[in-house]
Motif scaffolding. Structure first.
Motif, mmCIF file in Angstrom:
data_model
loop_
_atom_site.group_PDB
_atom_site.id
_atom_site.type_symbol
_atom_site.label_atom_id
_atom_site.label_comp_id
_atom_site.label_asym_id
_atom_site.label_seq_id
_atom_site.Cartn_x
_atom_site.Cartn_y
_atom_site.Cartn_z
ATOM 1 N N GLY A 83 3.446 -23.906 8.007
ATOM 2 C CA GLY A 83 3.559 -23.258 6.723
ATOM 3 C C GLY A 83 4.927 -22.662 6.479
ATOM 4 N N ALA A 84 5.070 -22.114 5.289
ATOM 5 C CA ALA A 84 6.294 -21.438 4.869
ATOM 6 C C ALA A 84 5.910 -20.251 3.998
ATOM 7 C CB ALA A 84 7.205 -22.392 4.102
ATOM 8 N N GLU A 85 6.688 -19.184 4.104
ATOM 9 C CA GLU A 85 6.427 -17.971 3.333
ATOM 10 C C GLU A 85 7.723 -17.450 2.739
ATOM 11 O OE1 GLU A 85 4.723 -15.204 6.052
ATOM 12 O OE2 GLU A 85 2.838 -16.307 6.273
ATOM 13 N N ARG A 86 7.618 -16.929 1.552
ATOM 14 C CA ARG A 86 8.743 -16.265 0.898
ATOM 15 C C ARG A 86 8.269 -14.870 0.494
ATOM 16 N NH1 ARG A 86 14.312 -16.263 -0.007
ATOM 17 N NH2 ARG A 86 14.817 -15.715 -2.148
ATOM 18 N N GLU A 87 8.919 -13.848 1.042
ATOM 19 C CA GLU A 87 8.471 -12.485 0.816
ATOM 20 C C GLU A 87 9.607 -11.628 0.265
ATOM 21 O OE1 GLU A 87 7.599 -8.861 3.796
ATOM 22 O OE2 GLU A 87 6.114 -10.476 3.924
ATOM 23 N N ILE A 88 9.287 -10.833 -0.738
ATOM 24 C CA ILE A 88 10.228 -9.857 -1.285
ATOM 25 C C ILE A 88 9.584 -8.480 -1.158
ATOM 26 C CG2 ILE A 88 11.439 -9.047 -3.339
ATOM 27 C CD1 ILE A 88 11.561 -11.909 -4.305
ATOM 28 N N SER A 89 10.311 -7.537 -0.567
ATOM 29 C CA SER A 89 9.826 -6.169 -0.389
ATOM 30 C C SER A 89 10.710 -5.218 -1.176
ATOM 31 C CB SER A 89 9.838 -5.771 1.088
ATOM 32 O OG SER A 89 9.026 -6.635 1.847
ATOM 33 N N ARG A 90 10.069 -4.178 -1.739
ATOM 34 C CA ARG A 90 10.805 -3.170 -2.491
ATOM 35 C C ARG A 90 10.362 -1.783 -2.048
ATOM 36 N NH1 ARG A 90 10.239 -6.860 -7.103
ATOM 37 N NH2 ARG A 90 12.302 -7.560 -7.749
ATOM 38 N N LEU A 91 11.323 -0.854 -2.095
ATOM 39 C CA LEU A 91 11.082 0.518 -1.675
ATOM 40 C C LEU A 91 11.696 1.474 -2.679
ATOM 41 C CD1 LEU A 91 10.750 2.938 0.476
ATOM 42 C CD2 LEU A 91 13.039 2.282 1.221
ATOM 43 N N TYR A 92 10.954 2.549 -2.979
ATOM 44 C CA TYR A 92 11.495 3.663 -3.762
ATOM 45 C C TYR A 92 10.971 4.950 -3.155
ATOM 46 C CZ TYR A 92 12.002 7.130 -7.456
ATOM 47 O OH TYR A 92 12.316 8.272 -8.145
ATOM 48 N N THR A 93 11.850 5.877 -2.831
ATOM 49 C CA THR A 93 11.452 7.189 -2.337
ATOM 50 C C THR A 93 12.271 8.261 -3.038
ATOM 51 O OG1 THR A 93 13.043 7.218 -0.495
ATOM 52 C CG2 THR A 93 10.877 6.266 -0.056
ATOM 53 N N ARG A 94 11.625 9.427 -3.231
ATOM 54 C CA ARG A 94 12.306 10.562 -3.839
ATOM 55 C C ARG A 94 11.773 11.836 -3.219
ATOM 56 N NH1 ARG A 94 11.031 11.141 -9.863
ATOM 57 N NH2 ARG A 94 9.224 12.286 -9.072
ATOM 58 N N GLY A 95 12.666 12.654 -2.711
ATOM 59 C CA GLY A 95 12.260 13.918 -2.127
ATOM 60 C C GLY A 95 13.255 14.426 -1.128
ATOM 61 N N TYR A 96 13.152 15.728 -0.837
ATOM 62 C CA TYR A 96 14.023 16.366 0.144
ATOM 63 C C TYR A 96 15.502 16.174 -0.205
ATOM 64 C CZ TYR A 96 9.561 16.041 2.533
ATOM 65 O OH TYR A 96 8.225 16.089 2.833
ATOM 66 N N GLY A 97 15.781 16.205 -1.515
ATOM 67 C CA GLY A 97 17.176 16.180 -1.955
ATOM 68 C C GLY A 97 17.806 14.820 -2.075
ATOM 69 N N SER A 98 17.046 13.748 -1.915
ATOM 70 C CA SER A 98 17.651 12.415 -2.012
ATOM 71 C C SER A 98 16.680 11.439 -2.663
ATOM 72 C CB SER A 98 18.049 11.896 -0.632
ATOM 73 O OG SER A 98 16.912 11.651 0.162
ATOM 74 N N THR A 99 17.245 10.398 -3.242
ATOM 75 C CA THR A 99 16.487 9.301 -3.829
ATOM 76 C C THR A 99 17.006 8.002 -3.220
ATOM 77 O OG1 THR A 99 16.130 10.480 -5.917
ATOM 78 C CG2 THR A 99 15.888 8.085 -5.945
ATOM 79 N N ASP A 100 16.116 7.180 -2.716
ATOM 80 C CA ASP A 100 16.512 5.942 -2.047
ATOM 81 C C ASP A 100 15.767 4.759 -2.635
ATOM 82 O OD1 ASP A 100 18.299 6.995 0.087
ATOM 83 O OD2 ASP A 100 16.463 8.008 0.726
ATOM 84 N N ARG A 101 16.482 3.661 -2.742
ATOM 85 C CA ARG A 101 15.898 2.396 -3.184
ATOM 86 C C ARG A 101 16.327 1.302 -2.214
ATOM 87 N NH1 ARG A 101 17.115 5.017 -8.001
ATOM 88 N NH2 ARG A 101 15.432 5.019 -9.568
ATOM 89 N N GLY A 102 15.472 0.319 -2.050
ATOM 90 C CA GLY A 102 15.816 -0.786 -1.166
ATOM 91 C C GLY A 102 15.080 -2.049 -1.563
ATOM 92 N N ARG A 103 15.649 -3.175 -1.208
ATOM 93 C CA ARG A 103 15.054 -4.468 -1.507
ATOM 94 C C ARG A 103 15.468 -5.439 -0.423
ATOM 95 N NH1 ARG A 103 16.252 -9.249 -4.450
ATOM 96 N NH2 ARG A 103 14.521 -10.024 -5.753
ATOM 97 N N ALA A 104 14.553 -6.275 0.014
ATOM 98 C CA ALA A 104 14.862 -7.266 1.045
ATOM 99 C C ALA A 104 14.093 -8.543 0.764
ATOM 100 C CB ALA A 104 14.513 -6.730 2.434
ATOM 101 N N ARG A 105 14.693 -9.665 1.164
ATOM 102 C CA ARG A 105 14.057 -10.978 1.027
ATOM 103 C C ARG A 105 13.900 -11.600 2.403
ATOM 104 N NH1 ARG A 105 18.057 -11.034 -2.705
ATOM 105 N NH2 ARG A 105 19.315 -12.494 -1.458
ATOM 106 N N LEU A 106 12.777 -12.242 2.614
ATOM 107 C CA LEU A 106 12.488 -12.862 3.899
ATOM 108 C C LEU A 106 11.884 -14.241 3.656
ATOM 109 C CD1 LEU A 106 12.381 -12.298 7.031
ATOM 110 C CD2 LEU A 106 10.007 -11.587 6.661
#
Length: 643
Positions: free
Chosen positions: A347-370
C-alpha cells in the motif's frame, strides 16, 4: 517523494469495471465484522486483514464482546491493564490523563486505532493518545498487538498497536443497550442499533457518562468530576458483488476536572481547573475485489480532529491553553493471494498533519506531510508454517526518510494445538509537530527508532479447556526525543528563543521481559484467565540517568479473572490485580498494590440482564503517579438489554 493522485483516479474506474467477485477488503467493514464474529480465531490488526490466528507470529491479545460484557469494565484503560505486557498509569480518577505502556515503550509510542483508523493526537507534545477519556461504550472488540509494527502501521507503533472495533453492522435488526449508576454520583447509558435494508447495512450508537469523581490531588478534598458523551456510526453499501463503500464516524466530547499548581507556591494542590475535549474521526473507503477475490483493494480517506481547551476558574480570563490537531490521510491498500502458498499486502499512504496551540504566552502552528509505501509477503511453504517479511519507507517533508523492516515465523505442527512464534521488527516514530515547532521545538530532529525481537509458544490442550502461552521479548530504542539545555555553541541563534531548553534526540532505552497468559476451563461453567508480565526496563541514556528504571512501569504485574456460571443463570466473577513497585519522576518509589473487584449478573429473560460490581473491594489506597489519587471502594449496578 510525492504520490500521483492522477494515477489513482485513472486506476480506480478500471478496477470498478473488472469482473465481479466477492469483496472483502483489508480493514473494510466486512473484515471488521468477520473478526467480531470469529472471536479470537481471526485477527485483523497484525496483517491489516482478517487472518487466522495460528498464522500470526506476533503476540496478540483479543478482548471479544463476551469478555468485555462479562468483566463490566467501563474505562477502556482498565480493561487493557488486564492484558499481558501492558502497564497503565492514570493521573487521578476517571477522565484523568492516562498512559498505556506496551512492553515498556513510551505511552506515545503506542499506535491507537478506532476501527482501523489511527487516532493519535498530533497536537499532543509526544503525539500520543490519551486513553483516559475513552470509555468502553459501544466498543465490541479490542485487539492488542505487542511489539513494533511500523511496517504496516507506520509511525508510533514501536511498543505496539491497540485497535478498538466498535459494534459493526449486522444482517438482522439488533439492539444493545445498558444503563447503570453507583458510587461518586456516577451514571451512564449507552445504546447501539444495527441492521440491514437491502444493499445498505448500518450500525449507529451513542452514550453518556458522568461522575463526580475523586480529588486528582491525593491529599485533596475537592472532587474532580468527568462528563462524556459521544456517538459511533458505520454504514456499508454493497454496490456489486465485488464492490462496496464504507462510511464510518466516531465522536467524543468530554469535560475533565483536574488539580494543578496554584500561585503563590506553585505546588500541586486542589484547584478549580478543567479541560474540554472534542474529537471527530471520519472515514470513507471503496473496496474492490478482482480475479474471483484473489486481489482485494481498498482506497480510503480518513480525517481526525482533536480540539482541547483548558480553563482555570480562579483566573481572568479563564482560558489557559488551547490546542487543535488534525490528520488527513489518503491511503491505498491491496491484498493479493498468490496461489496457495503466498499472500502479499502492499500500500501507499499520504498524510498531512496540522497543529495549533495557544497558551503560556505563545502561539504555535505547524504542518507536516508524510508519504509512505509498504509491502509485506506471507509465505506458507509447508503445512503449518507461515513466514512473513516486510519493509516500509516513509518520506517526511521535515526530517527526510525512514526505512524499517520486519520478519517473523509461525509454525504449528499439529493444526494449531501448538504454535511456535518468533519475530524481529524495527519501529520508528516521527518527531511531532510540537517537538518540531513549539517553544522548545527543534527543526533538526530525527525520528525515534527501535529494534527488537520476541519468541514464544502457545499450547492448547484438553479439547480447548487449556490454553497457555509464554513470550520472551527484548527491544532497544535509540534517538528518543527529550529536552535538554539549549547551547548557543551547538544550536546557534535558535537558543535566543529557547530559554527553557530544546528538544533533541538524546535518549536511549532497553526493555526486555516475559509475558505469560493462561486460560483454563476445568468445567464448562468455570473460566479462569490469568496474565503475568515481568519487565526489565532501563534508561540507557548517557549521563546521570543511565541504568535507572523506566518511570511508571512496574517490574511485575499479575491479573487473574475467574468467572462462574451457576445452573440457575447467575454469573459471578472476580478480578485480582497485583502490581509490583514502580518509580515516578525523581525516582520516587511507588509501593506495589493488590486490587480485588467482584461482579455478578443475572438474566431476567433472554433479552434483559441485571448486573452489579464492587470495585476495589478492600478499599486499597495506592499510587500509580506521585501525589495523584485513585478511587477507593465503589459499588455500581445496572441493566443490560439485547434484542
Amino acid at each position: 517523494m510525492t504520490i500521483s493522485y492522477r494515477r489513482i483516479a485513472i486506476a480506480l474506474p478500471v478496477l470498478l469495471l473488472a469482473p465481479a467477485a466477492h469483496a472483502q477488503s483489508a480493514q473494510s467493514t466486512e473484515a471488521l465484522e468477520q473478526a467480531t464474529r470469529a472471536g479470537d480465531d481471526v485477527i485483523v490488526t497484525a496483517a491489516r486483514a482478517a487472518t487466522p490466528a495460528d498464522t500470526v507470529a506476533q503476540a496478540v491479545t483479543v478482548l471479544d464482546t463476551a469478555t468485555i460484557e462479562r468483566r463490566q469494565t467501563v474505562v477502556l484503560a482498565d480493561l487493557l491493564r488486564q492484558t499481558p505486557g501492558i502497564a497503565v498509569a492514570r493521573t487521578g480518577g476517571v477522565g484523568g490523563v492516562t498512559s498505556v505502556f506496551i512492553r515498556g515503550a513510551e505511552s506515545d509510542q503506542t499506535a491507537a486505532l478506532i476501527d482501523g483508523v489511527k487516532i493519535n493526537d498530533p497536537s499532543a507534545p509526544g503525539g500520543g493518545f490519551n486513553f483516559g477519556e475513552l470509555l468502553v461504550g459501544n466498543i465490541a472488540r479490542v485487539e492488542v498487538l505487542r511489539g513494533a509494527s511500523s511496517v504496516l502501521w507506520g509511525s508510533q507503533a514501536i511498543g505496539g498497536v491497540v485497535n478498538m472495533i466498535t459494534r459493526q453492522p449486522t444482517d438482522r435488526l439488533s439492539v444493545n443497550a445498558r444503563a447503570e449508576g453507583g458510587a461518586m454520583g456516577t451514571g451512564q447509558a449507552f445504546a447501539n442499533v444495527s441492521g440491514r435494508a437491502g444493499a445498505i447495512a448500518a450500525s449507529l450508537g451513542g452514550g453518556y457518562y458522568t461522575t463526580d469523581g475523586i480529588s486528582s490531588y491525593a491529599r485533596g478534598s475537592e472532587r474532580d468530576g468527568f462528563r462524556h458523551y459521544g456517538g459511533n456510526a458505520s454504514v456499508t453499501a454493497t454496490l456489486a458483488s465485488n464492490v462496496s463503500v464504507d462510511l464510518r464516524g466516531f465522536y467524543a466530547n468530554g469535560r475533565t476536572e483536574f488539580d494543578g499548581f496554584p500561585a503563590p507556591n506553585y505546588t500541586f494542590n486542589d484547584t478549580r481547573e478543567y479541560s474540554d475535549a472534542e474529537q471527530w474521526v471520519g472515514y470513507g473507503g471503496v473496496n474492490v475485489a478482482l480475479f474471483d477475490g484473489a486481489l482485494r483493494n481498498r482506497l480510503g480517506y480518513a480525517r481526525t480532529d482533536i480540539a482541547r481547551t483548558s480553563y482555570d476558574r480562579a483566573l481572568t480570563p479563564r482560558e489557559t491553553y488551547r490546542s487543535q490537531g488534525q490528520n488527513y490521510r489518503l491511503d491505498y491498500q491491496g491484498v493479493a493471494d498468490l496461489g496457495a502458498v503466498a499472500r502479499a499486502t502492499f500500500g501507499a499512504e499520504r498524510e498531512i498533519s496540522r497543529l495549533y496551540t495557544r497558551g503560556y504566552g505563545s502561539t504555535d502552528r505547524g504542518r507536516a506531510r508524510l508519504f509512505s509505501v509498504y509491502g509485506q509477503l506471507a509465505l506458507t511453504p509447508l503445512a503449518g508454517v507461515t513466514a512473513t517479511g516486510g519493509v516500509r519507507h516513509d518520506d517526511h517533508d521535515r526530517f527526510g526518510g525512514a526505512t524499517v523492516g520486519a520478519a517473523s515465523l509461525a509454525w504449528t505442527p499439529n493444526d494449531g494445538a501448538t504454535l511456535l512464534r518468533g519475530s524481529w521488527s524495527q519501529g520508528f516514530k516521527a518527531p511531532t509537530l510540537f517537538q518540531l515547532n513549539g517553544s522548545t521545538g527543534n527543526p533538526n530532529l530525527r525520528p525515534e527508532r527501535s529494534e527488537g525481537w520476541d519468541a514464544g509458544v502457545t499450547q492448547r490442550a484438553l479439547d480447548g479447556a487449556l490454553e497457555a502461552s509464554a513470550t520472551w521479548f527484548r527491544r532497544v530504542s535509540r534517538d528518543l526525543i527529550n529536552t535538554r539545555a539549549c547551547s548557543p555553541a551547538v544550536d546557534g541563534p535558535i537558543c535566543d528563543t529557547r530559554p527553557f531548553g530544546i528538544y533533541d534526540n538524546v535518549a536511549r532505552t532497553r526493555a526486555q521481559g516475559l509475558e505469560f497468559a493462561l486460560t483454563l476451563r476445568p468445567v464448562e461453567a468455570l473460566t479462569v484467565v490469568a496474565a503475568y508480565t515481568y519487565l526489565d526496563g532501563e534508561n540507557r541514556s548517557p549521563g546521570a540517568s543511565f541504568g535507572l528504571p523506566l518511570l511508571r512501569r512496574p517490574r511485575d504485574s499479575t491479573t487473574v479473572n475467574a468467572d462462574y456460571h451457576w445452573p440457575f443463570g447467575l454469573s459471578t466473577g472476580v478480578t485480582l490485580t497485583a502490581v509490583g513497585d514502580s518509580y515516578d519522576v525523581g525516582q520516587v518509589r511507588l509501593d506495589g498494590y493488590v486490587l480485588a473487584d467482584l461482579r455478578a449478573a443475572l438474566p431476567l429473560s433472554d433479552n434483559i440482564e441485571l448486573y452489579a460490581r464492587l470495585e476495589n473491594a478492600f478499599d486499597q489506597r495506592y499510587l500509580v503517579a506521585v501525589d495523584y489519587g485513585n478511587p477507593g471502594r465503589a459499588a455500581y449496578g445496572g441493566v443490560r438489554l439485547r434484542y
